[in-house]
Design a protein around this motif. Structure first.
Motif, PDB file in Angstrom:
ATOM      1  N   LYS A   1      15.023  60.378  45.790  1.00  0.00           N
ATOM      2  CA  LYS A   1      16.462  60.259  45.521  1.00  0.00           C
ATOM      3  C   LYS A   1      17.160  61.604  45.720  1.00  0.00           C
ATOM      4  CE  LYS A   1      17.865  57.611  42.028  1.00  0.00           C
ATOM      5  NZ  LYS A   1      18.195  57.206  40.641  1.00  0.00           N
ATOM      6  N   ARG A   2      16.511  62.692  45.237  1.00  0.00           N
ATOM      7  CA  ARG A   2      17.101  64.020  45.372  1.00  0.00           C
ATOM      8  C   ARG A   2      17.201  64.431  46.843  1.00  0.00           C
ATOM      9  NH1 ARG A   2      13.581  68.526  43.482  1.00  0.00           N
ATOM     10  NH2 ARG A   2      13.246  68.635  45.682  1.00  0.00           N
TER      11      ARG A   2
ATOM     12  N   VAL B   1      20.588  65.349  48.749  1.00  0.00           N
ATOM     13  CA  VAL B   1      20.771  66.640  49.416  1.00  0.00           C
ATOM     14  C   VAL B   1      21.183  66.435  50.868  1.00  0.00           C
ATOM     15  CG1 VAL B   1      19.506  68.655  50.279  1.00  0.00           C
ATOM     16  CG2 VAL B   1      19.271  67.966  47.906  1.00  0.00           C
ATOM     17  N   ILE B   2      20.565  65.495  51.529  1.00  0.00           N
ATOM     18  CA  ILE B   2      20.920  65.212  52.933  1.00  0.00           C
ATOM     19  C   ILE B   2      22.360  64.710  53.017  1.00  0.00           C
ATOM     20  CG2 ILE B   2      20.439  63.652  54.868  1.00  0.00           C
ATOM     21  CD1 ILE B   2      17.452  63.891  54.116  1.00  0.00           C
TER      22      ILE B   2
ATOM     23  N   ARG C   1      25.526  66.538  54.895  1.00  0.00           N
ATOM     24  CA  ARG C   1      26.355  65.857  55.899  1.00  0.00           C
ATOM     25  C   ARG C   1      27.833  65.931  55.517  1.00  0.00           C
ATOM     26  NH1 ARG C   1      24.362  60.906  55.443  1.00  0.00           N
ATOM     27  NH2 ARG C   1      26.015  60.345  54.007  1.00  0.00           N
ATOM     28  N   ASP C   2      28.119  65.668  54.232  1.00  0.00           N
ATOM     29  CA  ASP C   2      29.507  65.728  53.761  1.00  0.00           C
ATOM     30  C   ASP C   2      30.080  67.134  53.904  1.00  0.00           C
ATOM     31  OD1 ASP C   2      29.323  63.086  53.146  1.00  0.00           O
ATOM     32  OD2 ASP C   2      29.076  63.385  50.978  1.00  0.00           O
ATOM     33  N   ARG C   3      29.260  68.143  53.557  1.00  0.00           N
ATOM     34  CA  ARG C   3      29.711  69.531  53.654  1.00  0.00           C
ATOM     35  C   ARG C   3      30.034  69.887  55.098  1.00  0.00           C
ATOM     36  NH1 ARG C   3      26.197  71.614  50.215  1.00  0.00           N
ATOM     37  NH2 ARG C   3      24.593  71.891  51.771  1.00  0.00           N
ATOM     38  N   LYS C   4      29.199  69.418  56.023  1.00  0.00           N
ATOM     39  CA  LYS C   4      29.441  69.694  57.450  1.00  0.00           C
ATOM     40  C   LYS C   4      30.735  69.023  57.910  1.00  0.00           C
ATOM     41  CE  LYS C   4      27.078  69.873  61.849  1.00  0.00           C
ATOM     42  NZ  LYS C   4      25.829  69.694  62.560  1.00  0.00           N
TER      43      LYS C   4
END
Length: 141
Positions: free
Chosen positions: A29-30, A34-35, A39-42
């Protein structure tokens, strides 16, 4: 060899198996989270970059437009007067000692009752005259 086959490993306690399973689920789950965050940060960074590019382009166009209009006016034998700012930030930089009544009233109207208070002011003829009256007690731009 035959003796080794007969030897069994000691059984693993049920609580330990449950803990391992729960830990593996938490880890999966972690990693998923994190993935997704990466993706959201990018995506967010791309959006910020695009927005900054847009602002840069817009301001460059405005700057070039001012230059073009000035050149056109000069070519036609006229003068180009750039637009005046419509808004100013005013901050009080001096205290209350020896303030004349007129200046005190202007500072009151500008909501600058204390030193280092600041306000945004729409610039028109009346407000510019008020700023001139209170000039020694304020900084604005």
């Amino acid at each position: 060899m035959a003796g080794e086959e007969g030897k069994k490993l000691p059984p693993v306690p049920e609580s330990l198996l449950k803990r391992r399973k729960a830990f593996a689920a938490m880890k999966a789950k972690r990693i998923k989270r994190v993935i997704a965050e990466k993706r959201d940060r990018k995506q967010r960074r791309n959006l910020i970059f695009k927005r900054a590019e847009h602002y840069h382009k817009e301001y460059r166009q405005m700057y070039r437009r001012e230059i073009r209009l000035a050149r056109m006016a000069r070519k036609a034998g006229n003068y180009y007067v750039p637009a005046e700012p419509k808004l100013a930030f005013v901050i009080r930089i001096r205290g209350i000692n020896g303030v004349s009544p007129k200046v005190r009233k202007v500072l009151q109207l500008l909501r600058l009752r204390q030193i280092f208070n600041g306000t945004f002011v729409k610039l028109n003829k009346a407000s510019i005259n008020m700023l001139r009256i209170a000039e020694p007690y304020i900084a604005w731009g």
